[in-house]
Design a protein around this motif. Structure first.
Motif, PDB file in Angstrom:
ATOM      1  N   VAL A  45       0.685  -1.152   0.047  1.00  0.00           N
ATOM      2  CA  VAL A  45      -0.163  -0.023   0.046  1.00  0.00           C
ATOM      3  C   VAL A  45       0.558   0.961  -0.417  1.00  0.00           C
ATOM      4  CG1 VAL A  45      -1.590   1.056   1.043  1.00  0.00           C
ATOM      5  CG2 VAL A  45      -2.103  -1.406   1.190  1.00  0.00           C
ATOM      6  N   TYR A  47       0.936   5.025   0.678  1.00  0.00           N
ATOM      7  CA  TYR A  47       0.070   6.602   1.194  1.00  0.00           C
ATOM      8  C   TYR A  47       0.198   7.136   1.495  1.00  0.00           C
ATOM      9  CZ  TYR A  47      -1.044   9.303   5.291  1.00  0.00           C
ATOM     10  OH  TYR A  47      -1.586  10.328   6.257  1.00  0.00           O
ATOM     11  N   TRP A  53      -6.248   6.043   5.924  1.00  0.00           N
ATOM     12  CA  TRP A  53      -5.505   4.695   6.384  1.00  0.00           C
ATOM     13  C   TRP A  53      -6.753   4.102   7.100  1.00  0.00           C
ATOM     14  CZ3 TRP A  53      -4.267   4.913  11.182  1.00  0.00           C
ATOM     15  CH2 TRP A  53      -4.040   5.734  12.276  1.00  0.00           C
ATOM     16  N   TYR A  56      -8.474   1.722   5.750  1.00  0.00           N
ATOM     17  CA  TYR A  56      -8.105   0.395   4.818  1.00  0.00           C
ATOM     18  C   TYR A  56      -7.633  -0.295   5.365  1.00  0.00           C
ATOM     19  CZ  TYR A  56      -4.347   4.025   3.289  1.00  0.00           C
ATOM     20  OH  TYR A  56      -3.771   5.267   2.648  1.00  0.00           O
ATOM     21  N   ASP A  57      -8.219  -1.891   4.712  1.00  0.00           N
ATOM     22  CA  ASP A  57      -7.837  -3.087   4.724  1.00  0.00           C
ATOM     23  C   ASP A  57      -7.345  -3.426   5.354  1.00  0.00           C
ATOM     24  OD1 ASP A  57      -8.982  -5.916   4.771  1.00  0.00           O
ATOM     25  OD2 ASP A  57      -9.851  -5.645   2.890  1.00  0.00           O
ATOM     26  N   TRP A  58      -7.332  -3.136   6.466  1.00  0.00           N
ATOM     27  CA  TRP A  58      -6.078  -4.227   7.368  1.00  0.00           C
ATOM     28  C   TRP A  58      -5.891  -5.574   7.215  1.00  0.00           C
ATOM     29  CZ3 TRP A  58      -2.460  -0.915   8.312  1.00  0.00           C
ATOM     30  CH2 TRP A  58      -1.916   0.516   8.212  1.00  0.00           C
ATOM     31  N   VAL A  61      -3.328  -6.411   4.605  1.00  0.00           N
ATOM     32  CA  VAL A  61      -2.794  -5.006   4.439  1.00  0.00           C
ATOM     33  C   VAL A  61      -1.165  -5.684   5.077  1.00  0.00           C
ATOM     34  CG1 VAL A  61      -1.351  -2.786   4.637  1.00  0.00           C
ATOM     35  CG2 VAL A  61      -3.732  -3.148   4.444  1.00  0.00           C
ATOM     36  N   VAL A  64       3.037  -0.717   4.447  1.00  0.00           N
ATOM     37  CA  VAL A  64       3.247   0.495   3.678  1.00  0.00           C
ATOM     38  C   VAL A  64       4.131   1.185   3.779  1.00  0.00           C
ATOM     39  CG1 VAL A  64       1.708   2.639   4.534  1.00  0.00           C
ATOM     40  CG2 VAL A  64       0.243   0.304   5.579  1.00  0.00           C
ATOM     41  N   ALA A 339      -3.294   4.114  -2.166  1.00  0.00           N
ATOM     42  CA  ALA A 339      -4.406   3.718  -1.639  1.00  0.00           C
ATOM     43  C   ALA A 339      -5.234   4.457  -1.179  1.00  0.00           C
ATOM     44  CB  ALA A 339      -3.887   3.004   0.424  1.00  0.00           C
ATOM     45  N   ASP A 340      -5.337   6.167  -1.141  1.00  0.00           N
ATOM     46  CA  ASP A 340      -6.226   7.604  -0.933  1.00  0.00           C
ATOM     47  C   ASP A 340      -6.859   7.982  -1.713  1.00  0.00           C
ATOM     48  OD1 ASP A 340      -4.729   7.170   2.063  1.00  0.00           O
ATOM     49  OD2 ASP A 340      -2.937   7.950   1.142  1.00  0.00           O
ATOM     50  N   TYR A 344     -13.537   7.517   1.016  1.00  0.00           N
ATOM     51  CA  TYR A 344     -13.632   6.609   2.281  1.00  0.00           C
ATOM     52  C   TYR A 344     -14.056   7.088   3.297  1.00  0.00           C
ATOM     53  CZ  TYR A 344      -9.352   4.292   1.835  1.00  0.00           C
ATOM     54  OH  TYR A 344      -8.384   2.973   0.764  1.00  0.00           O
ATOM     55  N   TRP A 358     -10.854  -2.603  -2.826  1.00  0.00           N
ATOM     56  CA  TRP A 358      -9.779  -3.072  -1.749  1.00  0.00           C
ATOM     57  C   TRP A 358     -10.606  -5.548  -1.776  1.00  0.00           C
ATOM     58  CZ3 TRP A 358      -5.588  -2.238   1.539  1.00  0.00           C
ATOM     59  CH2 TRP A 358      -5.696  -0.708   1.436  1.00  0.00           C
TER      60      TRP A 358
END
Length: 363
Positions: A45, A47, A53, A56-58, A61, A64, A339-340, A344, A358
């Motif tokens: 990812v 950033y 963040w 995000y789909d942690w 991930v 980063v 990712a941004d 969101y 994602w």
């Protein structure tokens, strides 16, 4: 580089590296320890801004890459999820042809990573290099020495290198690809901006056309690079092109904008984030259309001056088709720039669109 410029660079690097946090900024000091575990499948990812963040789909991930001001809160959170948090590494190649200057640059980056409790570095050079030039050898040496230094000083750290979608001297990036792949942990393949040089007729097309994208990976493998050294990068943005003329079958003729020997280039277009595309596509002249040869979506709209535009982008369908090839080619993983670029917000439609993007990374 003149002595004054070199001293200034050294001073800036010193100031940058002196952002020493002292005590661990995390509530749990264990979160300042470097991540040492390597997962089988990478989800890489980038950033670049804000507090997106947090959404995000942690669950997936793994790394980063920091392309924004340092955020200790993000470092602590990434570590709490078992994800690495790595520096961006970019330096003019002429500045590191000299071994001493190269060593100084690497040392400063290692110290900065330590001071910020980080887990490695992403080398994002993207500069033209001719084969057998001083820069060609300096770049290979930079990767070798950076990897050795980080692995030695930060156990478990990760050193990666960004490459264009094909090893065939794209945009004059004639690097020692096999050597670089061997010397670092893996390559992040930027499978986007594939129209930077348009060698056929000047018409709008996909940012990352399917067949061309997959052909790029096959070329990396053909020249001897282990597939497990390749992470597929996909675009979370598209290109907005103004059409000089558009035909009934949606062929959008572009203004000529030469680039590195090609008559036409995607530089004539404008990059558009996925979140903006989703707000526009349903109110466009055509709605979402699909090109089955390039396996990519697009649409047409008219601006306030009456000009017709064509927007090409990637969505869950086009990304999923590419991601299927990760397993077929046994690649190391997937990632995105960046990712941004998703929405969101708490809007239910946007939330679903973001979740689908994602999810497409794991198809």
């Amino acid at each position: 580089m003149g002595l004054c410029r070199y001293l200034l660079l050294g001073l800036l690097l010193y100031i940058e590296s002196s952002v020493c946090l002292g005590e661990c900024p995390c509530s749990d000091p264990a979160l300042c320890e470097p991540i040492k575990e390597t997962r089988d499948f990478e989800v890489y990812v980038f950033y670049v801004r804000g507090k997106n963040w947090k959404n995000y789909d942690w669950n997936h991930v793994t790394t980063v890459a920091l392309f924004a001001p340092y955020d200790p809160e993000l470092m602590c959170f990434a570590h709490s999820k078992g994800a690495r948090f790595v520096l961006k590494g970019d330096v003019p190649l002429n500045d590191i042809v000299d071994p001493d200057k190269r060593s100084a640059w690497i040392s400063q980056k290692v110290e900065l990573a330590k001071a910020q409790y980080m887990d490695g570095i992403n080398l994002d050079i993207e500069q033209p290099v001719l084969k057998s030039s001083p820069q060609y050898y300096a770049l290979t040496a930079l990767v070798k020495e950076t990897t050795e230094a980080f692995h030695r000083e930060i156990p478990g750290s990760q050193v990666t290198f960004d490459v264009a979608w094909s090893p065939d001297c794209i945009d004059l990036r004639c690097y020692n690809y096999t050597g670089i792949a061997d010397l670092c942990d893996f390559l992040f393949v930027m499978s986007y901006d594939e129209q930077s040089q348009i060698w056929t007729e000047c018409i709008a097309g996909a940012n990352a056309p399917f067949n061309q994208t997959i052909a790029g990976y096959k070329r990396f493998i053909d020249i001897g690079i282990n597939p497990k050294k390749l992470v597929m990068g996909v675009p979370w943005y598209g290109y907005d092109y103004t059409c000089l003329n558009i035909t009934e079958d949606n062929k959008c003729t572009l203004e000529k904008k030469p680039f590195r020997g090609a008559e036409c280039s995607d530089a004539v277009g404008r990059q558009v984030r996925y979140s903006a595309i989703m707000k526009q596509v349903n109110n466009s002249l055509t709605g979402r259309l699909w090109d089955d040869f390039q396996k990519a979506p697009f649409y047409n709209y008219k601006d306030t001056k009456g000009n017709i535009h064509q927007v090409w982008y990637d969505d869950p369908k086009s990304i999923s088709l590419k991601v299927e090839y990760i397993k077929k080619l046994s690649l190391r993983g997937v990632g995105m720039w960046n990712a941004d670029l998703l929405d969101y917000s708490d809007d239910p439609i946007a939330q679903q669109q973001t979740a689908d993007m994602w999810k497409a990374l794991l198809s």
